[in-house]
Scaffold this motif. Structure first.
Motif, short mmCIF file in Angstrom:
data_model
loop_
_atom_site.label_atom_id
_atom_site.label_comp_id
_atom_site.label_asym_id
_atom_site.label_seq_id
_atom_site.Cartn_x
_atom_site.Cartn_y
_atom_site.Cartn_z
N ARG A 65 0.83 -1.21 0.00
CA ARG A 65 0.00 0.00 0.00
C ARG A 65 0.86 1.25 0.00
O ARG A 65 0.60 2.20 -0.74
CB ARG A 65 -0.91 0.01 1.24
N SER A 68 2.37 1.88 -3.36
CA SER A 68 1.41 2.22 -4.41
C SER A 68 0.76 3.58 -4.20
O SER A 68 0.30 4.21 -5.16
CB SER A 68 0.33 1.14 -4.50
N GLU A 69 0.73 4.06 -2.94
CA GLU A 69 0.01 5.29 -2.64
C GLU A 69 0.90 6.51 -2.54
O GLU A 69 0.44 7.64 -2.70
CB GLU A 69 -0.79 5.10 -1.34
N VAL A 70 2.18 6.32 -2.25
CA VAL A 70 3.13 7.45 -2.20
C VAL A 70 4.44 7.01 -2.84
O VAL A 70 4.75 5.81 -2.85
CB VAL A 70 3.40 7.93 -0.76
N GLN A 93 5.24 13.75 1.40
CA GLN A 93 4.16 12.80 1.10
C GLN A 93 4.32 11.52 1.93
O GLN A 93 3.33 10.99 2.45
CB GLN A 93 4.20 12.44 -0.39
N TRP A 97 1.70 9.94 4.96
CA TRP A 97 1.22 8.55 4.99
C TRP A 97 1.64 7.88 6.29
O TRP A 97 0.84 7.18 6.93
CB TRP A 97 1.79 7.79 3.79
N GLU A 197 -7.61 2.55 7.58
CA GLU A 197 -7.60 3.69 6.67
C GLU A 197 -8.48 3.47 5.44
O GLU A 197 -8.91 4.43 4.83
CB GLU A 197 -6.16 4.01 6.24
N TYR A 198 -8.74 2.21 5.09
CA TYR A 198 -9.71 1.97 4.02
C TYR A 198 -11.08 2.51 4.44
O TYR A 198 -11.80 3.12 3.66
CB TYR A 198 -9.83 0.48 3.71
N SER A 201 -11.02 6.45 4.79
CA SER A 201 -10.91 7.15 3.50
C SER A 201 -12.25 7.21 2.77
O SER A 201 -12.43 8.04 1.88
CB SER A 201 -9.88 6.44 2.61
#
Length: 217
Positions: A65, A68-70, A93, A97, A197-198, A201
């Motif tokens: 995760r 892939s996200e930052v 960033q 996270w 966090e899913y 978000s």
């Protein structure tokens, strides 16, 4: 003569089968995770603990995760450990996270290109890793969660060239494990750490304020 040859090959086959059986038996009796990272004393035990408690799968999940996200990588100028404006933007960033997961440890790995001696590049990789760590700390991340700083020097290039190559001059931030003193970790609630966090978000910001929940908690 032929009888002796048959006996010889029969004995050799029996020895080979015995060796295979012993290897299979050793593999069967090995602790879970023992096949991973045999590089130093104690690693099989550590891997066994991570597998049995469910930590390893969740660490891998979080690391995927994160990557892939930052952006997990920042690059450096030749023979320097000074952060560029672009590198600082990337680390900000990362810090945003990382703040979402107070239960998690991170490692920062330093790398160099292939120009220069191995000893010099290992020290340079460490300076780069420390520069990234210090910047993350300046963004409010606890040093205790970034205590593992590792230099690979020139040993893991992305581009195999003896020429200066910026893509090799980098640090890489990765999820390393869980903070063992955190209540969620003490209770073994690793899935909640990953899944939290899913859920957050998907909530509108107004709901988060109304219920006193912060996205960065």
């Amino acid at each position: 003569m032929q009888a002796h040859i048959k006996i010889f090959f029969g004995a050799a086959s029996l020895i080979a089968l015995t060796a295979c059986d012993r290897g299979a038996l050793d593999s069967w009796n090995s602790p879970a995770g023992a096949f991973l990272d045999e590089g130093s004393f104690g690693n099989p035990t550590m891997n066994n603990t991570l597998v049995m408690t469910g930590q390893r799968d969740y660490i891998i999940n979080l690391n995927q995760r994160f990557a892939s996200e930052v952006p997990s990588t920042v690059n450096f100028e030749f023979n320097k450990a000074t952060l560029t404006p672009q590198a600082m933007a990337t680390l900000r960033q990362q810090a945003d996270w990382i703040r979402q997961f107070p239960e998690v440890h991170f490692k920062v790995f330093g790398h160099t290109d292939l120009v220069g001696s191995n000893a010099y590049n290992k020290a340079l990789g460490m300076r780069r890793a420390r520069a990234a760590v210090n910047y993350l700390i300046s963004q409010g991340i606890s040093r205790s969660r970034l205590e593992a700083v590792v230099s690979y020097g020139e040993t893991q290039p992305l581009v195999a060239t003896q020429e200066p190559e910026m893509r090799n001059r980098r640090t890489v931030t990765e999820v390393a494990g869980f903070v063992k003193s955190h209540p969620a970790v003490l209770n073994g609630k690793y899935a909640q750490v990953v899944f939290r966090e899913y859920v957050n978000s998907a909530r509108p910001d107004s709901d988060l304020v109304e219920f006193g929940v912060s996205k960065t908690e």
